[in-house]
Motif scaffolding. Structure first.
Motif, PDB file in Angstrom:
ATOM      1  N   VAL A 188     -49.421  28.359  -6.456  1.00 31.54           N
ATOM      2  CA  VAL A 188     -50.763  27.765  -6.406  1.00 31.54           C
ATOM      3  C   VAL A 188     -51.800  28.864  -6.176  1.00 31.54           C
ATOM      4  O   VAL A 188     -52.857  28.889  -6.814  1.00 31.54           O
ATOM      5  CB  VAL A 188     -50.837  26.682  -5.306  1.00 31.54           C
ATOM      6  N   PHE A 189     -51.502  29.796  -5.260  1.00 31.06           N
ATOM      7  CA  PHE A 189     -52.382  30.937  -4.975  1.00 31.06           C
ATOM      8  C   PHE A 189     -52.622  31.763  -6.242  1.00 31.06           C
ATOM      9  O   PHE A 189     -53.760  32.043  -6.615  1.00 31.06           O
ATOM     10  CB  PHE A 189     -51.745  31.779  -3.861  1.00 31.06           C
ATOM     11  N   VAL A 190     -51.556  32.129  -6.933  1.00 27.72           N
ATOM     12  CA  VAL A 190     -51.670  32.944  -8.152  1.00 27.72           C
ATOM     13  C   VAL A 190     -52.430  32.178  -9.233  1.00 27.72           C
ATOM     14  O   VAL A 190     -53.300  32.748  -9.895  1.00 27.72           O
ATOM     15  CB  VAL A 190     -50.283  33.412  -8.642  1.00 27.72           C
ATOM     16  N   ASP A 191     -52.131  30.894  -9.390  1.00 26.25           N
ATOM     17  CA  ASP A 191     -52.858  30.093 -10.389  1.00 26.25           C
ATOM     18  C   ASP A 191     -54.352  30.093 -10.103  1.00 26.25           C
ATOM     19  O   ASP A 191     -55.159  30.216 -11.019  1.00 26.25           O
ATOM     20  CB  ASP A 191     -52.330  28.657 -10.420  1.00 26.25           C
ATOM     21  N   ARG A 192     -54.722  29.959  -8.828  1.00 32.09           N
ATOM     22  CA  ARG A 192     -56.143  29.986  -8.458  1.00 32.09           C
ATOM     23  C   ARG A 192     -56.762  31.328  -8.821  1.00 32.09           C
ATOM     24  O   ARG A 192     -57.866  31.400  -9.357  1.00 32.09           O
ATOM     25  CB  ARG A 192     -56.328  29.713  -6.965  1.00 32.09           C
TER      26      ARG A 192
END
Length: 169
Positions: free
Chosen positions: A47-51
């Motif tokens: 989720v962090f990387v996608d953001r």
């Protein structure tokens, strides 16, 4: 040789190693990490990387360019370029970077900053602003080595911050 790479879930273990070296509660400039990020679990890290790849929350709606500094599969740091129209670029600066303690003193920050200056020129930016605590002598030297000129010093709750400008035109 260091390499600037796009954030990737494949680097979770290497990123966690860098995060552990920084220590909990310490600020990791250039990674785009915010307090609500759950980077310990693989799903939270995804989720962090996608953001980061969408380039929203930490870089403003117009986004920016965020890269991790990686050498031989080891995440050494991060660097972000806020685009000219990004929210908070004039306050936070256009470029923010950080290196894990064991990677400092090798010229990696200057090499990464030079690469981001190249990307800023490609976006037709005529200057970039950087902010740095005046007592952070290694970072001050890095900025000055890359052409940064002190424009003013601002007193904040956390200390005195130098505002540096690098002209690109």
């Amino acid at each position: 040789m260091s390499l600037l790479v796009r954030p990737s879930v494949a680097l979770h273990a290497a990123w966690m190693e860098a995060h552990k070296e920084w220590g909990d509660g310490l600020h990791e400039d250039g990674f785009g990490l915010v307090e609500t990020d759950d980077v310990r679990s693989l799903e939270g890290f995804r989720v962090f990387v996608d953001r980061l790849l969408v380039k929203k929350a930490s870089l403003g709606d117009d986004g920016g360019t965020l890269r991790w500094i990686v050498e031989e599969g080891k995440v050494l740091g991060g660097i972000a370029l806020r685009h000219e129209s990004a929210q908070d670029a004039e306050v936070l600066g256009h470029v923010g970077y950080g290196l894990r303690p064991s990677a400092r003193g090798r010229g990696l920050a200057a090499a990464a900053l030079r690469e981001m200056l190249y990307l800023a020129r490609a976006r037709n930016m005529d200057r970039v602003v950087l902010a740095c605590f005046v007592d952070n002598v290694p970072s001050v030297r890095t900025i000055e080595r890359c052409g940064g000129v002190l424009s003013r010093v601002v007193t904040t709750e956390r200390g005195e911050v130098g505002r540096y400008t690098i002209r690109l035109s």
